[in-house]
Enzyme design. Structure first.
Site, PDB file in Angstrom:
ATOM      1  CG  HIS A  66     -31.414 -72.510  79.402  1.00 40.70           C
ATOM      2  ND1 HIS A  66     -30.115 -73.241  80.315  1.00 40.70           N
ATOM      3  CD2 HIS A  66     -32.416 -72.864  79.476  1.00 40.70           C
ATOM      4  CE1 HIS A  66     -30.636 -73.140  80.844  1.00 40.70           C
ATOM      5  NE2 HIS A  66     -32.195 -73.399  80.764  1.00 40.70           N
ATOM      6  CG  ASP A  68     -26.755 -71.579  80.213  1.00 40.52           C
ATOM      7  OD1 ASP A  68     -27.719 -71.601  79.660  1.00 40.52           O
ATOM      8  OD2 ASP A  68     -26.691 -70.070  80.742  1.00 40.52           O
ATOM      9  CG  ASP A  99     -32.890 -75.204  84.104  1.00 36.56           C
ATOM     10  OD1 ASP A  99     -33.381 -74.631  83.398  1.00 36.56           O
ATOM     11  OD2 ASP A  99     -33.153 -74.463  85.029  1.00 36.56           O
ATOM     12  CD  GLU A 132     -32.602 -69.375  81.500  1.00 33.69           C
ATOM     13  OE1 GLU A 132     -34.060 -68.843  81.530  1.00 33.69           O
ATOM     14  OE2 GLU A 132     -32.283 -69.845  81.890  1.00 33.69           O
ATOM     15  CD  GLU A 133     -30.233 -72.041  84.877  1.00 33.59           C
ATOM     16  OE1 GLU A 133     -30.458 -71.081  85.084  1.00 33.59           O
ATOM     17  OE2 GLU A 133     -30.678 -72.795  84.386  1.00 33.59           O
ATOM     18  CD  GLU A 161     -35.837 -72.289  80.920  1.00 33.86           C
ATOM     19  OE1 GLU A 161     -35.583 -73.203  81.897  1.00 33.86           O
ATOM     20  OE2 GLU A 161     -35.004 -72.189  80.634  1.00 33.86           O
ATOM     21  CG  HIS A 350     -31.623 -74.204  89.544  1.00 35.15           C
ATOM     22  ND1 HIS A 350     -31.751 -73.052  89.333  1.00 35.15           N
ATOM     23  CD2 HIS A 350     -31.996 -74.489  87.918  1.00 35.15           C
ATOM     24  CE1 HIS A 350     -31.868 -72.718  87.699  1.00 35.15           C
ATOM     25  NE2 HIS A 350     -32.174 -73.195  87.925  1.00 35.15           N
TER      26      HIS A 350
HETATM   27 ZN   LIG Z   1     -33.684 -73.648  82.180  1.00 32.20          ZN
END
Ligand SMILES: [Zn+2]
Length: 382
Positions: A66, A68, A99, A132-133, A161, A350
């Site tokens: 992903h 995003d 990520d 995805e997030e 991931e 994150h």
């Molecule tokens: Zn991810």
């Protein structure tokens, strides 16, 4: 050729916080087009998705990921701009460094190497989403549905991931637990605490229900999975007075479950317990389940061995096969083909100052190069 670090930086500089794309998918498409991939943009709602394929023969090895990213959070707490892609002492800092913009870049660079070396006796493909997030409703799940409807042959998939736990290459994910969220609301009758016969207190009913749910041992786990676990995440009784029986009591819970359960079975169990707890109660007990993914396992075999051996080739150590952690888009891709996940160390994902050592991004590229080479050695002659 593609430089994985340069491409990661280019991607980080597009602030693609879900659902924004900010030009990130264009960067991926341009890189893959340059390698001879046939690129298809698949837009669902406001979400940019991309399916790209190099070659038409089978087997078709797909990389999924992903573009995003999650929001920056406390802007002032970052040591460098979250979208500047700054390098400090060999470490790349920025949202998506782990990520997982780096993994997309590393796999693209590995594809360039494999194509130039003539190793690709089938096809390579990319399934990249911009959702995805977020709620993940217009992303991978829709692309998978569309590809299945067309009969597109995808034989195996690697998701990028950040699966490594503490050191690069220590963990490969071969499945994920399922997840279900449940909202409970008990509606009673508000009244004076001195006159309980004129009211119906929802609190004892909610406590009884939560007690029933909390005390059940769901299972003991199995070799590939941790025991299933129920966590109560919120209890709410809006009431500012000391002499009022409240009219409503609410709670939320989440269950992470292994393949000994399905989301539907767990929802049915909770509904039955809610009915039991509400016996003789003058109000109502409502339960709203939301299943965000079922549990799955990609059984150990030739494909998992390709991934494990590729990691071992580069790190010299055996990765652990694991199903721990949160859900990922692999839960949708498993409907298409066997799926395994491998990527960087996830400790800063994150977080403020999300970062990856450039040396580890190069190592990730090296693992993906070995993975592609080994894949076509193992499956390509068929
Ligand atoms: Zn991810």
């Amino acid at each position: 050729m593609i430089d994985a670090i340069d491409l990661t930086k280019e991607l980080i500089r597009r602030p693609s916080v879900t659902p924004a794309d900010a030009g990130a998918m264009d960067v991926v498409e341009e890189a893959l087009s340059g390698l001879g991939f046939a690129c298809r943009r698949m837009k669902f709602g406001e979400i940019e998705n991309l399916y790209a394929r190099h070659g038409t023969a089978r087997p078709n090895l797909c990389f999924a990921g992903h573009t995003d990213v999650v929001p920056v959070g406390d802007v002032g707490a970052w040591s460098r701009g979250a979208f500047d892609a700054a390098v400090v002492d060999g470490v790349l800092i920025g949202r998506g460094a782990v990520d997982m913009k780096s993994a997309i870049a590393a796999f693209a660079a590995a594809c360039a190497t494999a194509i130039n070396a003539g190793q690709v006796t089938g096809s390579l493909s990319f399934l990249i989403t911009g959702d995805e997030e977020g709620v993940a409703t217009d992303g991978t799940t829709k692309v998978v549905d569309a590809l299945r409807a067309e009969g597109e042959a995808v034989d195996h998939c690697v998701v990028g991931e950040p699966t490594s736990s503490t050191t690069f290459g220590d963990m490969v994910k071969v499945g994920r637990r399922g997840s279900i969220n449940v909202e409970i609301a008990v509606h009673g009758v508000q009244g004076h605490v001195a006159y309980p016969h004129r009211a119906a207190n929802p609190v004892p009913v909610l406590l009884d229900l939560l007690q029933r749910l909390q005390t059940r041992v769901l299972d003991d786990g199995c070799p590939e999975f941790q025991p299933s676990n129920l966590e109560i995440t919120r209890i709410d009784v809006p009431n500012t007075a000391t002499n009022v029986i409240p009219g409503i009591a609410m709670a939320r819970l989440n269950i992470r479950f292994n393949p000994s359960h399905t989301g539907a079975d767990l929802a049915a169990w909770i509904a039955a317990e809610a009915e039991a707890a509400g016996q003789g109660f003058a109000g109502t007990v409502s339960v709203v389940p939301q299943i965000s993914g079922e549990a799955f396992l990609t059984a150990p075999g030739a494909f998992t061995e390709v991934v494990v051996a590729a990691v071992r080739d580069i790190t010299g150590a055996e990765p652990e096969l694991s199903t721990t952690g949160g859900t990922s888009d692999a839960r949708f891709i498993r409907a298409l083909c066997p799926v395994v996940e491998f990527g960087l160390v996830g400790t800063t994902m994150h977080q403020v100052d999300e970062r990856a050592p450039m040396s580890e991004i190069r190592q990730l590229q090296a693992v993906y190069e070995r993975l592609i080479a080994r894949y076509f050695e193992a499956f390509g002659a068929s």
